[in-house]
Structures are given as C-alpha cells and as structure tokens.
Design a protein around this motif. Structure first.
Motif, PDB file in Angstrom:
ATOM      1  N   MET B   1     -35.775   9.659  37.834  1.00 33.97           N
ATOM      2  CA  MET B   1     -36.906  10.573  38.025  1.00 33.97           C
ATOM      3  C   MET B   1     -37.805  10.103  39.169  1.00 33.97           C
ATOM      4  O   MET B   1     -38.262   8.970  39.215  1.00 33.97           O
ATOM      5  N   ILE B   2     -38.040  11.009  40.076  1.00 34.50           N
ATOM      6  CA  ILE B   2     -38.902  10.680  41.206  1.00 34.50           C
ATOM      7  C   ILE B   2     -40.283  11.298  40.951  1.00 34.50           C
ATOM      8  O   ILE B   2     -40.413  12.510  40.848  1.00 34.50           O
ATOM      9  N   PRO B   3     -41.308  10.465  40.801  1.00 36.43           N
ATOM     10  CA  PRO B   3     -42.633  10.983  40.438  1.00 36.43           C
ATOM     11  C   PRO B   3     -43.164  11.984  41.463  1.00 36.43           C
ATOM     12  O   PRO B   3     -42.986  11.807  42.671  1.00 36.43           O
ATOM     13  N   ASN B   4     -43.829  12.991  40.923  1.00 38.13           N
ATOM     14  CA  ASN B   4     -44.348  14.097  41.726  1.00 38.13           C
ATOM     15  C   ASN B   4     -45.741  13.849  42.282  1.00 38.13           C
ATOM     16  O   ASN B   4     -46.277  14.674  43.005  1.00 38.13           O
ATOM     17  N   ASP B   5     -46.329  12.715  41.885  1.00 35.66           N
ATOM     18  CA  ASP B   5     -47.745  12.500  42.212  1.00 35.66           C
ATOM     19  C   ASP B   5     -47.948  11.791  43.546  1.00 35.66           C
ATOM     20  O   ASP B   5     -49.015  11.288  43.830  1.00 35.66           O
ATOM     21  N   ARG B   6     -46.897  11.698  44.349  1.00 35.07           N
ATOM     22  CA  ARG B   6     -47.022  10.939  45.598  1.00 35.07           C
ATOM     23  C   ARG B   6     -46.024  11.428  46.641  1.00 35.07           C
ATOM     24  O   ARG B   6     -45.198  12.293  46.351  1.00 35.07           O
ATOM     25  N   LYS B   7     -46.109  10.835  47.836  1.00 32.62           N
ATOM     26  CA  LYS B   7     -45.221  11.198  48.945  1.00 32.62           C
ATOM     27  C   LYS B   7     -44.228  10.067  49.202  1.00 32.62           C
ATOM     28  O   LYS B   7     -44.416   8.934  48.747  1.00 32.62           O
ATOM     29  N   TYR B   8     -43.202  10.401  49.981  1.00 35.35           N
ATOM     30  CA  TYR B   8     -42.117   9.439  50.234  1.00 35.35           C
ATOM     31  C   TYR B   8     -41.782   9.363  51.718  1.00 35.35           C
ATOM     32  O   TYR B   8     -42.111  10.272  52.486  1.00 35.35           O
ATOM     33  N   THR B   9     -41.103   8.269  52.109  1.00 37.74           N
ATOM     34  CA  THR B   9     -40.636   8.145  53.495  1.00 37.74           C
ATOM     35  C   THR B   9     -39.119   8.007  53.490  1.00 37.74           C
ATOM     36  O   THR B   9     -38.517   7.647  52.470  1.00 37.74           O
ATOM     37  N   LYS B  10     -38.537   8.251  54.663  1.00 36.51           N
ATOM     38  CA  LYS B  10     -37.084   8.089  54.786  1.00 36.51           C
ATOM     39  C   LYS B  10     -36.676   6.620  54.761  1.00 36.51           C
ATOM     40  O   LYS B  10     -35.492   6.296  54.712  1.00 36.51           O
ATOM     41  N   GLU B  11     -37.661   5.721  54.841  1.00 30.45           N
ATOM     42  CA  GLU B  11     -37.386   4.282  54.725  1.00 30.45           C
ATOM     43  C   GLU B  11     -37.509   3.824  53.270  1.00 30.45           C
ATOM     44  O   GLU B  11     -37.537   2.620  52.996  1.00 30.45           O
ATOM     45  N   HIS B  12     -37.612   4.780  52.344  1.00 29.88           N
ATOM     46  CA  HIS B  12     -37.644   4.505  50.903  1.00 29.88           C
ATOM     47  C   HIS B  12     -38.909   3.784  50.438  1.00 29.88           C
ATOM     48  O   HIS B  12     -38.870   2.909  49.581  1.00 29.88           O
ATOM     49  N   GLU B  13     -40.038   4.181  51.044  1.00 31.06           N
ATOM     50  CA  GLU B  13     -41.332   3.733  50.530  1.00 31.06           C
ATOM     51  C   GLU B  13     -42.021   4.932  49.879  1.00 31.06           C
ATOM     52  O   GLU B  13     -41.720   6.069  50.216  1.00 31.06           O
ATOM     53  N   TRP B  14     -42.932   4.641  48.949  1.00 27.37           N
ATOM     54  CA  TRP B  14     -43.781   5.718  48.421  1.00 27.37           C
ATOM     55  C   TRP B  14     -45.219   5.484  48.849  1.00 27.37           C
ATOM     56  O   TRP B  14     -45.638   4.341  49.065  1.00 27.37           O
ATOM     57  N   LEU B  15     -45.962   6.584  48.994  1.00 28.76           N
ATOM     58  CA  LEU B  15     -47.386   6.530  49.348  1.00 28.76           C
ATOM     59  C   LEU B  15     -48.143   7.430  48.394  1.00 28.76           C
ATOM     60  O   LEU B  15     -47.793   8.598  48.233  1.00 28.76           O
ATOM     61  N   LYS B  16     -49.141   6.857  47.776  1.00 31.35           N
ATOM     62  CA  LYS B  16     -49.997   7.640  46.895  1.00 31.35           C
ATOM     63  C   LYS B  16     -51.330   7.780  47.635  1.00 31.35           C
ATOM     64  O   LYS B  16     -51.934   6.768  48.007  1.00 31.35           O
ATOM     65  N   ILE B  17     -51.714   9.008  47.881  1.00 33.68           N
ATOM     66  CA  ILE B  17     -52.944   9.231  48.646  1.00 33.68           C
ATOM     67  C   ILE B  17     -54.089   9.491  47.678  1.00 33.68           C
ATOM     68  O   ILE B  17     -54.002  10.367  46.813  1.00 33.68           O
ATOM     69  N   ASP B  18     -55.141   8.686  47.817  1.00 31.50           N
ATOM     70  CA  ASP B  18     -56.293   8.810  46.929  1.00 31.50           C
ATOM     71  C   ASP B  18     -57.533   8.828  47.830  1.00 31.50           C
ATOM     72  O   ASP B  18     -58.051   7.774  48.189  1.00 31.50           O
ATOM     73  N   GLY B  19     -57.955  10.023  48.210  1.00 29.70           N
ATOM     74  CA  GLY B  19     -59.063  10.138  49.164  1.00 29.70           C
ATOM     75  C   GLY B  19     -58.650   9.544  50.492  1.00 29.70           C
ATOM     76  O   GLY B  19     -57.644   9.959  51.072  1.00 29.70           O
ATOM     77  N   ASN B  20     -59.388   8.535  50.934  1.00 29.66           N
ATOM     78  CA  ASN B  20     -59.051   7.865  52.197  1.00 29.66           C
ATOM     79  C   ASN B  20     -58.043   6.742  52.010  1.00 29.66           C
ATOM     80  O   ASN B  20     -57.640   6.099  52.969  1.00 29.66           O
TER      81      ASN B  20
END
Lengths: 165, 125
Positions: B1-20
């Motif tokens: 399951m890939i969480p829906n609460d964040r973004k991903y990169t093609k280098e297989h990192e995740w980024l969760k954006i919280d304001g700034n």
C-alpha cells in the motif's frame, strides 16, 4: 561445505536440499557469502587479490614456498612486497567501501580499501585495505576518505572474527 | 500500500508537505531493493539544498544510495534516531522520516501522486 554438480542438475539439487532442510534452512546469496568471508578476513579474487596484487602482498605467505627451485611466478615474488593487506575498524561513523582512499595521520595517501562493510557478527564497520609498506602497525590510527571527508579508523588484527570451536 | 497523504519521486523518495515544511523519507520499494540498511548519513540542521541535491546517504549491506531532495530549502529537522537504528527504514519506511526542510521559496521539483508512483513502479517491473 561446497557442492559442485553438472549445471543441468543444479535445480534438482537445490530443491532436494531445500526440501530436506525444511524450515531449518534459508537460501542465501552472494551478499551473505561475501559477509561471511569478509568477517573471516579471507581474500577474494578481484578485491584483495588480482593480477596486480601478489599473494605475498595479500598476506597469503603460507601458500607460497619461495625456497622451491622453480614454480610459475617465482621471479615476481622474489622482490620484497611493496604493499600489505591490513584490517581496519572504523572509529568514527562511516562505512569504508571498496576503492576508498586511505591516508596516514599526516594526510598522505597510503593505499585503498579492497573490501569494507558492516560486520553483523562483531557489530562493527570493518574494512580490509592494501597499504604501501611500511604499513602502519596494529593499533595505529589512519583515515579513510568517505565522500571527500577523512573518517578515522584503527588498524586491527585479522581475522576480524574466528568461530569458537 | 502506497500512502495517499504524500508525494513521491522517481528516485523512490517520499515527501510529505506540511505548510512550508517538506518531510522526506524513502519508499517501501526503496528499502526492499536496498536490503538490510546498516548506515544513514544525515545532513546537519541548517544545511541548505537545491532541488536535485544529494542531502543524505543510505547504505545497505550491498549498496550506497544518495537521497536526492525534490524540495529546495534548509534543513530544520533530522531523524537522528537513524544513526543508532538505521534498520528502522526497513521496518517502517513510510513511518520513518530522514530529514525535513523548510521550503522558504516553496520550491518543489517533479513529484508523483501515490497513484502515479504505483504506476511508475508497475511500469518498471
């Protein structure tokens, strides 16, 4: 133990071993084998040994009998070894990987890492390196250059690990 | 399951954006491909990175892997627990961040949604 068989029998042998072992055994790959030989400080061809590293430099003197009249490669082994294989234990954070440079306390280049990894049995980051003679003695501190930064390591005795019999 | 609460990169990192703030880690696929993770090199608080810079290093038994940031900014948080327990990235890749950046300029690189990342993984197999 190593088993050798005809290539077309390998799959059947693998399945037979796996069935016989049941839940008590697990298949493992080259990475696991590399860790095992590394912890025992066994040289691996292409790393601690190559066509430009002599067995004497690799510390395999026990397998070389220079007093014999004649053997292939004797001439190449008659001059004194220019380098030595040494064991390193990282003192600071970092893993010394193959090819990383090794420097002495004065910051001079003295050799390079031939194999290095986290050793799960001892829980340490260890490495083997090929160092220009006179190589630093056991207990001396050198630096391994990891991503352009010198990281301290101690010269330690090999093998890194010996199973209690 | 890939969480829906964040973004991903093609280098297989995740980024969760919280304001700034951009909170960054590696995906479960990344930890699986790397195998047992034995070392993490973290950035220092205050280090600044541009999009595409290598900001951290994750090492497994077999490989050394740079963590590239797809957010530009300065480091405001690091997960220094990983220095003593790098295996946490294997155990819970989506629940374990590596570092967080303050995106002063709100700069972000190319990011994928969870569905896009899933499709990207499937296309690669």
């Amino acid at each position: 133990m190593e088993l050798y068989c005809a290539a077309n029998q390998a799959e059947a042998l693998y399945i037979a071993l796996k069935d016989a072992g049941g839940e008590d055994i697990l298949p493992c790959g080259l990475g696991a084998r590399d860790t095992l030989r590394f912890e025992c400080s066994m040289p691996l061809y292409g790393h601690e040994l190559s066509d430009s590293i002599t067995p004497l430099e690799a510390g395999l003197n026990v397998f070389v009998k220079p007093q014999k009249d004649e053997f292939i490669g004797k001439a190449a082994l008659e001059s004194e070894a220019k380098r030595s294989r040494v064991g390193l234990k990282m003192l600071e954070r970092g893993i010394a990987r193959e090819g990383y440079r090794v420097q002495n306390a004065a910051g001079e280049d003295i050799g390079y890492v031939t194999s290095g990894m986290f050793a799960p049995t001892t829980g340490e980051n260890l490495a083997m390196a090929l160092i220009t003679n006179p190589a630093p003695a056991i207990g001396e501190t050198v630096s391994v250059i990891i991503r352009d930064k010198p990281v301290k390591a101690d010269v330690v005795k090999m093998p890194f690990y010996k199973r209690n019999k | 399951m890939i969480p829906n609460d964040r973004k991903y990169t093609k280098e297989h990192e995740w980024l969760k954006i919280d304001g700034n703030k951009a909170i960054i880690g590696i995906t479960d696929h990344a930890q699986h491909e790397l195998g047992d993770i034995v070392f993490v090199e973290l950035p220092a608080i205050g280090d600044t990175f541009a999009i595409g810079d290598s900001a951290a290093v994750v090492e497994s038994v077999k490989a050394v892997s740079n963590i590239y940031t797809q957010a530009g900014g300065s480091v405001v948080e690091i997960n220094d627990e990983l220095e003593a327990a790098p295996e946490k990235l294997n155990e819970d890749a989506y629940g374990t961040f590596i570092f967080a950046l303050d995106m002063a300029s709100g700069e972000l690189g190319e990011l994928l949604s969870a569905a896009e990342y899933e499709a990207f993984l499937e296309a690669g197999e």
